[in-house]
Design a protein around this motif. Sequence first.
Motif, PDB file in Angstrom:
ATOM      1  N   GLN A 363      -9.489   6.085  -5.320  1.00 28.42           N
ATOM      2  CA  GLN A 363     -10.576   5.531  -4.446  1.00 28.42           C
ATOM      3  C   GLN A 363     -10.926   4.196  -5.133  1.00 28.42           C
ATOM      4  OE1 GLN A 363     -13.476   8.741  -4.163  1.00 28.42           O
ATOM      5  NE2 GLN A 363     -12.330   9.298  -2.375  1.00 28.42           N
ATOM      6  N   ARG A 364     -11.093   4.073  -6.604  1.00 25.11           N
ATOM      7  CA  ARG A 364     -11.433   3.304  -7.621  1.00 25.11           C
ATOM      8  C   ARG A 364     -10.506   2.052  -7.436  1.00 25.11           C
ATOM      9  NH1 ARG A 364     -13.200   4.624 -13.197  1.00 25.11           N
ATOM     10  NH2 ARG A 364     -13.666   2.495 -13.322  1.00 25.11           N
ATOM     11  N   LEU A 365      -9.014   2.601  -7.437  1.00 28.49           N
ATOM     12  CA  LEU A 365      -8.040   1.631  -7.575  1.00 28.49           C
ATOM     13  C   LEU A 365      -7.866   0.933  -6.218  1.00 28.49           C
ATOM     14  CD1 LEU A 365      -5.455   0.660  -9.012  1.00 28.49           C
ATOM     15  CD2 LEU A 365      -4.145   2.749  -7.998  1.00 28.49           C
ATOM     16  N   LEU A 366      -7.867   1.683  -5.213  1.00 34.31           N
ATOM     17  CA  LEU A 366      -8.034   1.018  -3.662  1.00 34.31           C
ATOM     18  C   LEU A 366      -9.161   0.180  -3.399  1.00 34.31           C
ATOM     19  CD1 LEU A 366      -6.861   4.024  -1.777  1.00 34.31           C
ATOM     20  CD2 LEU A 366      -5.487   2.291  -1.967  1.00 34.31           C
ATOM     21  N   LEU A 391       5.419  -0.734  -4.623  1.00 37.53           N
ATOM     22  CA  LEU A 391       4.285   0.224  -4.032  1.00 37.53           C
ATOM     23  C   LEU A 391       4.162  -0.162  -2.503  1.00 37.53           C
ATOM     24  CD1 LEU A 391       2.217   0.285  -7.333  1.00 37.53           C
ATOM     25  CD2 LEU A 391       3.384   2.314  -6.424  1.00 37.53           C
ATOM     26  N   ILE A 392       3.640   0.793  -1.727  1.00 36.79           N
ATOM     27  CA  ILE A 392       3.466   0.409  -0.478  1.00 36.79           C
ATOM     28  C   ILE A 392       2.542   1.404  -0.018  1.00 36.79           C
ATOM     29  CG2 ILE A 392       5.069   1.874   0.516  1.00 36.79           C
ATOM     30  CD1 ILE A 392       5.480  -0.173   2.670  1.00 36.79           C
ATOM     31  N   VAL A 393       1.257   0.925   0.774  1.00 34.19           N
ATOM     32  CA  VAL A 393       0.238   1.701   1.167  1.00 34.19           C
ATOM     33  C   VAL A 393       0.225   1.908   2.566  1.00 34.19           C
ATOM     34  CG1 VAL A 393      -2.425   1.843   1.316  1.00 34.19           C
ATOM     35  CG2 VAL A 393      -1.329   0.979  -0.842  1.00 34.19           C
ATOM     36  N   PHE A 394       0.055   3.455   3.037  1.00 37.17           N
ATOM     37  CA  PHE A 394      -0.092   3.354   4.656  1.00 37.17           C
ATOM     38  C   PHE A 394      -1.744   4.228   4.862  1.00 37.17           C
ATOM     39  CE2 PHE A 394       2.249   7.172   3.607  1.00 37.17           C
ATOM     40  CZ  PHE A 394       1.614   8.056   3.986  1.00 37.17           C
ATOM     41  N   VAL A 395      -2.324   3.552   5.721  1.00 40.13           N
ATOM     42  CA  VAL A 395      -3.552   4.349   6.176  1.00 40.13           C
ATOM     43  C   VAL A 395      -3.444   4.922   7.574  1.00 40.13           C
ATOM     44  CG1 VAL A 395      -6.077   3.566   6.770  1.00 40.13           C
ATOM     45  CG2 VAL A 395      -4.523   2.154   5.024  1.00 40.13           C
ATOM     46  N   VAL A 396      -3.820   6.137   7.470  1.00 38.73           N
ATOM     47  CA  VAL A 396      -4.049   7.117   8.973  1.00 38.73           C
ATOM     48  C   VAL A 396      -5.240   7.227   9.241  1.00 38.73           C
ATOM     49  CG1 VAL A 396      -3.088   9.332   9.745  1.00 38.73           C
ATOM     50  CG2 VAL A 396      -2.097   8.353   7.659  1.00 38.73           C
ATOM     51  N   GLN A 397      -5.407   6.749  10.654  1.00 36.87           N
ATOM     52  CA  GLN A 397      -6.797   6.890  11.127  1.00 36.87           C
ATOM     53  C   GLN A 397      -6.437   7.996  12.604  1.00 36.87           C
ATOM     54  OE1 GLN A 397      -8.670   3.045  11.860  1.00 36.87           O
ATOM     55  NE2 GLN A 397      -9.199   2.911   9.658  1.00 36.87           N
ATOM     56  N   ILE A 398      -7.459   8.584  12.881  1.00 39.53           N
ATOM     57  CA  ILE A 398      -7.693   9.493  14.012  1.00 39.53           C
ATOM     58  C   ILE A 398      -8.166   8.301  15.287  1.00 39.53           C
ATOM     59  CG2 ILE A 398      -8.697  11.264  15.227  1.00 39.53           C
ATOM     60  CD1 ILE A 398      -9.332  12.454  12.519  1.00 39.53           C
ATOM     61  N   VAL A 492      -2.637  -2.756  -5.183  1.00 38.12           N
ATOM     62  CA  VAL A 492      -2.727  -1.902  -4.005  1.00 38.12           C
ATOM     63  C   VAL A 492      -4.035  -1.950  -3.287  1.00 38.12           C
ATOM     64  CG1 VAL A 492      -1.435  -0.150  -5.090  1.00 38.12           C
ATOM     65  CG2 VAL A 492      -3.704  -0.214  -5.574  1.00 38.12           C
ATOM     66  N   SER A 493      -5.204  -2.455  -3.705  1.00 37.75           N
ATOM     67  CA  SER A 493      -6.456  -2.962  -3.033  1.00 37.75           C
ATOM     68  C   SER A 493      -6.093  -3.861  -1.988  1.00 37.75           C
ATOM     69  CB  SER A 493      -7.302  -3.432  -3.898  1.00 37.75           C
ATOM     70  OG  SER A 493      -7.081  -4.494  -4.477  1.00 37.75           O
ATOM     71  N   GLY A 494      -5.290  -4.932  -2.164  1.00 35.67           N
ATOM     72  CA  GLY A 494      -5.043  -5.615  -1.029  1.00 35.67           C
ATOM     73  C   GLY A 494      -4.184  -5.141  -0.107  1.00 35.67           C
ATOM     74  N   ALA A 495      -3.282  -4.201  -0.583  1.00 35.74           N
ATOM     75  CA  ALA A 495      -2.520  -3.597   0.488  1.00 35.74           C
ATOM     76  C   ALA A 495      -3.045  -2.617   1.355  1.00 35.74           C
ATOM     77  CB  ALA A 495      -1.184  -2.641  -0.516  1.00 35.74           C
ATOM     78  N   TYR A 496      -4.288  -2.041   0.901  1.00 37.43           N
ATOM     79  CA  TYR A 496      -5.133  -1.106   1.477  1.00 37.43           C
ATOM     80  C   TYR A 496      -5.842  -1.922   2.686  1.00 37.43           C
ATOM     81  CZ  TYR A 496      -9.355   1.533   2.744  1.00 37.43           C
ATOM     82  OH  TYR A 496     -10.248   2.115   2.996  1.00 37.43           O
TER      83      TYR A 496
END
Length: 746
Positions: A363-366, A391-398, A492-496
């Motif tokens: 969480q702190r890294l993101l 490294l790649i980031v994906f975000v899941v939302q309902i 990764v914070s920017g990727a988030y």
Amino acid sequence: MFSTLLTSLPILFLGVFSYTIASKGIQEKVDEGNLQNLLQTQMRVEQLLKTLEYVVMQYVSSPIVNNALYKSLTTATHFKEINDLSQGLHNLHFFIGVQDASLINVRENWYIGKNGFGNNLKELADYESLERYTSMRNNLVWMPDPTSSPEMGTLNLICKVPLLNFSVETSALLILKIKKSDLNRQFLAQNELGNLFVLDRSPQAVLGDPNIGELSVEVQNRITEMIESLQSRNGHFPMDWEGRDVWIHFIQSPQHGWTYLAVQDAKKSTMEARQIGIFTLASCAALFLLFGAAALYGSHWMYSPIRGFVQFMRSDLGNKDEGDVKDDFADLAQRIRHLMNSGLQMQDQLTFYAVQLRDSFVQRLLAGKITKSRLLEHLSATGFPVAWKRLIVFVVQIDTLKNTRYQERDNDLLLFAIGNIVGDLVEPMKRFQPVSMDNSQVTILASEFETDEECSRWALSIAEDIRIKIAEFLSLKVSIGVSRSYVDLVDVSGAYQEGLEALKYRFQLGSEMILHINDIQLNRNKETVYPKQLERDIVDAVKLGHPERISTCLEVYLLHAIQSNIHIQEFQFMLMQLIGSLTELLYGSGLSAEKVLGDKQVAHHLLQGKSLIEWKRWLLDEIAMPIANHLRDERESHNNRITEDLIRIIEREFESNLTLEDCSARLNFHPVYVSRVFKKETGLTFSDFLAQHRLRIAKKWLVETDMTILEIATRLNYANSTPFIRYFSKATGVTPGKYRKDHMQL
């Protein structure tokens, strides 16, 4: 003697001054100390409960339990499975106060507990309560043993299995029983600021200080009434406690609905003030006795290290009185063994905290709160992948919980379940710990591919598998935002943020989408024209208060935004413009937007990514309809005031030559508008209402006075008696003279 006297005078003056100041603020310090103590007790108790809840959730979510739910186990054919289930239950006993942990399969009629395995649920002591447990609304509930007191008995954690089963039928139950006496000794006993109790919503005393005894029902009810009257989640109040004056300090916890109480003797503050005064006098007297006590102090000082160590071990590791100890060294050896056993329990707790540490690191890294210089140190400590190429980031939302079996309060539990699905689908060395942030489930993938294109294809395939599995197991519609790939972990914070940005385009592309940030293509050359006419249509519909028309106009407005292929920020500016125009209606009617909309957190919602359906629902339910309803209420109130003012004029001045035009001018409104409002509110025209009122007055004067018919007609503003008699006869069916004669005889 003289120098001693000179030395004692400043100390005596300082003591008197300190006593005066301390006596004034002693109650505030006592209150603050009790609240702090209560807060610490609450945090410690709830930390233990959270830990147990987490461990129980991990156990019931394990494949061992899930595989055994629909099996009819027997010791002859399923010995290994029964042994594995028993071992998992046995591990729960390492936590403070755990007396028993039982897994009860109500579907297949078997149980496993402290006493072993059984195939007949009627053998259980809790058999009569099983039906009540399975019909509970929540899947995870704390409740005390109904036959126990605050000091004795158990506090039970009831967990329905499967954990995410929201249907009526429950396959199994896990019941964790904790001894109240252990919790009381650990958290509530030996408190210098007062006696502590914990009440549930009933109110029933869940835990209590064993030194003060059980709370009576009358005392519990009085405490509950006082807390409700204060309308605060924390505070204090005086109370008569079985013949003695006490102060009750309380904190209401939102987690389980429990109330934490501290009972403070009202005389304690006065006693502490007297102790300060006595201490001041004793300090002055000590100066005269200092030299005589030097030898005694020296011997006391030489023995103090050994005595301090013994007292420390006795005070922290047990309650045994010094008089009961015959051999100090044997007592110390026993307590050291106890300390080693406590170390094993602490090791289990540290395992749980390690998981929390991994979540906190991600969480702190993101959030971009970890510097590059400390990244490698943290990676080696947390056990995350250290070798990757991209490294790649994906975000899941309902997308929405509407028309599903879930509710908003289940959102955190659903995100936890989504995280478990991600953890099962992706190998541990190809991902970081999945975490929940801002109503999203976020995962950092560690790729072995060297190019951005290969890495993106790999991430999109994983995202599609995750979306399918979530729909299969949870029956949920989710969208996934995928970032660009990066080489450095600090990026990764920017990727988030890229993943979140991609999800915002659901308002154009719909739900159940997998959106890569590179695939968001917009036509920048097309000039965007704000739909002013569509906005006016919505404003007009809100003015008229037609829900169906408002819904239709909002849908047309949002479809125009989608077809315009605009940037998400331009879309947010459009919504701000629309909301501003709607709130202008309130200001034009003299209403406050804050009063009508309340704490809607409009800016927060505008910055979120929603689908078209969610945007329409929010604008309709949270903005447009509340404004339309308040405008309608204001119009009705305004019409009522006009009607009431006009009726008062008629009742007060019916003898004069009243006209609609004169009355409207006095009310500062147009006659046509006043006539329409009056007819709508009373069902009569102005002239008909005035004539009926004069008719009622005429009937009253005919019966109660000796005025002639001509006098009555003149006072009621008729030119002569003929038109009066004609109207009276038409309205009542008799002449005024006959009406007077008939009613005078009565």
